[in-house]
Design a protein around this motif. Sequence first.
Motif: not given
Length: 303
Positions: A267, A270, A289-291, A293
């Motif tokens: 989570k 990056d 649930r993570t932004d 890449r």
Amino acid sequence: MTDMWPGEIVARIAKEEGATHLFGILGGHIEWIIDNAYMQGLDVVQVRHEQAAVFAADAFARINRRPGVCFATAGPGMLNMATGVHLSYLCRTPLVCLFGGSRESEAYRGSMQEAYAEKVLGSITKWTHRITDPRTTAHFVRKAFKDAMTPPYGPVALEFPVDLFNFEPTSMSKQVSYVDKPWASVTQSLSVADQVSVERAAKLIAEAKRPMIIGGDGLYWSRSSDALQRLVAHTPIPFNLRRMARGLMPENHDLGVVSPARPNVIKNADLVVLVGLNVGYLEGFGAWRTDARFIQINETMDD
């Protein structure tokens, strides 16, 4: 080329492909193969239940990183192996399963121990085939060993109707697609990613502020533990190892992420590098649930 009994062909090809041990229970529909396996110098390990034979072959494959071989007689023998074969399929363990088969001449007439491996195991193997032409024996046995070890790995099953294989020798010269040089003798080269992708991945890893590595079965089967250790030593990136990859790095390593902490680390990352990991049910099919890449490195696009 001299004539050979079909069972001798099966045992000979298995030996050429690197088989050393066969695990199973002898039965009348399969004994013609197993008798020849003994004569070929293969170690035949008999167990108390067919399911144990699959588990033993599975363990052999994982330890030796080559196909395990199990066998069973027709009908109940094959059916007793279904659960073990399913687990090997889910775990992507390379197995070659040899089954005796009911008489082809009595098909769908209530033959002795009549059951069909293709119908029972078709959805839990890479493929299952009932050989109804003895001339294709060498081809399919050879192919079974090759395909079991072609990523993604998994079990392959062959069924031999007893009335087609147990009563007369056949000429090796008439075997379809038979070649003397076995697949096992060919050096297996590891796949190499294209240079542009490698450079792009390296750039993303170097620029990441909070990267993470998650390793799976492919790390083990591709013998990549040394590469993983060098990567972690030179780029101190936290890692979490799944399934067969566990043990490739010390569990108490300073950068090791324990499984309960994995969701939170993902989570907050990056960049997440997935190496040899089949992102399936146990990974929520990748719905993290993570932004972050993601970079995915596998031996095959099927993963």
